[in-house]
Structure formats: C-alpha cells, structure tokens
Design a protein around this motif. Sequence first.
Motif, PDB file in Angstrom:
ATOM      1  N   MET A   1       0.847  -1.212   0.000  1.00 40.83           N
ATOM      2  CA  MET A   1       0.000   0.000   0.000  1.00 40.83           C
ATOM      3  C   MET A   1       0.874   1.250   0.000  1.00 40.83           C
ATOM      4  SD  MET A   1      -2.996   1.032   2.664  1.00 40.83           S
ATOM      5  CE  MET A   1      -4.002  -0.375   2.238  1.00 40.83           C
ATOM      6  N   THR A   2       0.599   2.129  -0.906  1.00 37.06           N
ATOM      7  CA  THR A   2       1.381   3.363  -0.960  1.00 37.06           C
ATOM      8  C   THR A   2       0.675   4.451  -0.154  1.00 37.06           C
ATOM      9  OG1 THR A   2       0.266   3.962  -3.010  1.00 37.06           O
ATOM     10  CG2 THR A   2       2.409   2.889  -3.208  1.00 37.06           C
ATOM     11  N   ARG A   3       1.449   5.244   0.473  1.00 39.30           N
ATOM     12  CA  ARG A   3       0.894   6.311   1.289  1.00 39.30           C
ATOM     13  C   ARG A   3       1.176   7.662   0.639  1.00 39.30           C
ATOM     14  NH1 ARG A   3       1.464   4.466   7.539  1.00 39.30           N
ATOM     15  NH2 ARG A   3       0.463   2.480   7.263  1.00 39.30           N
ATOM     16  N   VAL A  31       9.595   9.430  18.888  1.00 35.06           N
ATOM     17  CA  VAL A  31       8.158   9.595  18.768  1.00 35.06           C
ATOM     18  C   VAL A  31       7.714   9.490  17.305  1.00 35.06           C
ATOM     19  CG1 VAL A  31       7.807  10.922  20.873  1.00 35.06           C
ATOM     20  CG2 VAL A  31       8.361  12.118  18.742  1.00 35.06           C
ATOM     21  N   ALA A  32       6.532   8.947  17.131  1.00 32.16           N
ATOM     22  CA  ALA A  32       5.959   8.812  15.798  1.00 32.16           C
ATOM     23  C   ALA A  32       4.454   8.988  15.916  1.00 32.16           C
ATOM     24  CB  ALA A  32       6.279   7.439  15.222  1.00 32.16           C
ATOM     25  N   ALA A  33       3.841   9.282  14.791  1.00 32.94           N
ATOM     26  CA  ALA A  33       2.390   9.434  14.806  1.00 32.94           C
ATOM     27  C   ALA A  33       1.744   8.090  14.501  1.00 32.94           C
ATOM     28  CB  ALA A  33       1.967  10.471  13.775  1.00 32.94           C
ATOM     29  N   HIS A  34       0.934   7.639  15.414  1.00 37.39           N
ATOM     30  CA  HIS A  34       0.225   6.375  15.220  1.00 37.39           C
ATOM     31  C   HIS A  34      -1.209   6.657  14.799  1.00 37.39           C
ATOM     32  CE1 HIS A  34      -1.684   2.548  16.079  1.00 37.39           C
ATOM     33  NE2 HIS A  34      -2.531   3.194  16.846  1.00 37.39           N
ATOM     34  N   HIS A  35      -1.706   5.830  13.921  1.00 39.28           N
ATOM     35  CA  HIS A  35      -3.093   5.985  13.494  1.00 39.28           C
ATOM     36  C   HIS A  35      -4.029   5.374  14.515  1.00 39.28           C
ATOM     37  CE1 HIS A  35      -1.240   6.733   9.618  1.00 39.28           C
ATOM     38  NE2 HIS A  35      -2.376   7.289   9.278  1.00 39.28           N
ATOM     39  N   ILE A  36      -4.906   6.180  15.057  1.00 38.80           N
ATOM     40  CA  ILE A  36      -5.886   5.672  16.007  1.00 38.80           C
ATOM     41  C   ILE A  36      -6.809   4.698  15.282  1.00 38.80           C
ATOM     42  CG2 ILE A  36      -7.804   6.286  17.523  1.00 38.80           C
ATOM     43  CD1 ILE A  36      -6.387   9.011  17.941  1.00 38.80           C
ATOM     44  N   PHE A  37      -7.175   5.088  14.108  1.00 41.10           N
ATOM     45  CA  PHE A  37      -7.976   4.193  13.281  1.00 41.10           C
ATOM     46  C   PHE A  37      -7.048   3.692  12.192  1.00 41.10           C
ATOM     47  CE2 PHE A  37     -10.601   7.723  14.783  1.00 41.10           C
ATOM     48  CZ  PHE A  37     -11.434   7.017  15.637  1.00 41.10           C
ATOM     49  N   GLU A  38      -6.865   2.406  12.149  1.00 40.85           N
ATOM     50  CA  GLU A  38      -5.891   1.843  11.230  1.00 40.85           C
ATOM     51  C   GLU A  38      -6.057   2.307   9.793  1.00 40.85           C
ATOM     52  OE1 GLU A  38      -4.680  -2.305  11.352  1.00 40.85           O
ATOM     53  OE2 GLU A  38      -5.710  -2.382  13.274  1.00 40.85           O
ATOM     54  N   SER A  40      -4.920   0.932   7.225  1.00 40.95           N
ATOM     55  CA  SER A  40      -5.248  -0.195   6.357  1.00 40.95           C
ATOM     56  C   SER A  40      -6.734  -0.545   6.378  1.00 40.95           C
ATOM     57  CB  SER A  40      -4.426  -1.422   6.749  1.00 40.95           C
ATOM     58  OG  SER A  40      -4.658  -1.756   8.094  1.00 40.95           O
ATOM     59  N   LYS A  41      -7.422  -0.061   7.426  1.00 42.70           N
ATOM     60  CA  LYS A  41      -8.854  -0.317   7.516  1.00 42.70           C
ATOM     61  C   LYS A  41      -9.667   0.923   7.166  1.00 42.70           C
ATOM     62  CE  LYS A  41      -8.373  -3.995  10.900  1.00 42.70           C
ATOM     63  NZ  LYS A  41      -8.483  -4.337  12.328  1.00 42.70           N
ATOM     64  N   GLY A  42      -9.024   1.815   6.460  1.00 42.77           N
ATOM     65  CA  GLY A  42      -9.744   2.989   5.988  1.00 42.77           C
ATOM     66  C   GLY A  42      -9.711   4.183   6.919  1.00 42.77           C
ATOM     67  N   GLY A  43      -8.828   4.135   7.913  1.00 43.36           N
ATOM     68  CA  GLY A  43      -8.707   5.270   8.823  1.00 43.36           C
ATOM     69  C   GLY A  43      -8.236   6.508   8.082  1.00 43.36           C
ATOM     70  N   PRO A  44      -8.697   7.660   8.527  1.00 46.39           N
ATOM     71  CA  PRO A  44      -8.340   8.894   7.832  1.00 46.39           C
ATOM     72  C   PRO A  44      -6.880   9.288   8.048  1.00 46.39           C
ATOM     73  CG  PRO A  44      -9.557   9.390   9.826  1.00 46.39           C
ATOM     74  CD  PRO A  44      -9.541   7.887   9.694  1.00 46.39           C
ATOM     75  N   SER A  45      -6.262   9.812   7.006  1.00 49.36           N
ATOM     76  CA  SER A  45      -4.893  10.312   7.121  1.00 49.36           C
ATOM     77  C   SER A  45      -4.922  11.785   7.501  1.00 49.36           C
ATOM     78  CB  SER A  45      -4.158  10.147   5.790  1.00 49.36           C
ATOM     79  OG  SER A  45      -3.823   8.814   5.602  1.00 49.36           O
ATOM     80  N   THR A  46      -5.496  12.037   8.643  1.00 46.28           N
ATOM     81  CA  THR A  46      -5.590  13.414   9.102  1.00 46.28           C
ATOM     82  C   THR A  46      -4.982  13.500  10.494  1.00 46.28           C
ATOM     83  OG1 THR A  46      -7.736  13.046  10.142  1.00 46.28           O
ATOM     84  CG2 THR A  46      -7.747  13.765   7.848  1.00 46.28           C
TER      85      THR A  46
END
Length: 85
Positions: A1-3, A31-38, A40-46
């Motif tokens: 998957m490309t980001r 430190v890094a930014a983790h996606h609360i909503f994955e 890969s499961k359609g979580g927003p890139s915001t």
Amino acid sequence: MTRPYSHRKSQNQRRKLDDYLCQFCGSDENVAAHHIFEYSKGGPSTVEGMVTVCRRCHLKIIHADSEIEIEKKENEITTAGKGGK
Ligand SMILES: [Zn+2]
Ligand SMILES: [Zn+2]
C-alpha cells in the motif's frame, strides 16, 4: 500500500501538535504518529486520526495488544481494553 504525501504531512503536523511528546508516557524519544484508526482499515490520514507515541509505547501498548482501543478527544486520550503487559 502506498501512502500519499498528505499522509506524511499529517504525521508531521500531529507530532508538532503534541509537542513531539509521547501522549502515553511523555517521552520525547523516537516519537511517531500512530493511526488511532488503522490506515489499512480505511482510517483517515488526518491529524485528528493520529496520536503521537514513543516507540516503546507504540510497540508495547498499542501494537502488542490489538484489543486496546484508543479514543482521542480534544486534548484527552482514553484507552480501553487490555493493553500493555
Ligand atoms: Zn511513550
Ligand atoms: Zn501504530
């Protein structure tokens, strides 16, 4: 998957908003930014869909136990489920 580029931009923004501090333990190491909503499961890139965590918490608290749920509201983060250990 490309980001897409917007994704990295959001991650940088997230870290900046969180003062480059882990929102779990307050560490400023790796430190890094983790996606609360994955992602890969359609979580927003915001920025709203991310939380800044250090590598230790990221691995030990978040990804070590998939049952944990993180909820971020305003400046408050709550976690539910069995995490850590
Ligand atoms: Zn941490
Ligand atoms: Zn993550």
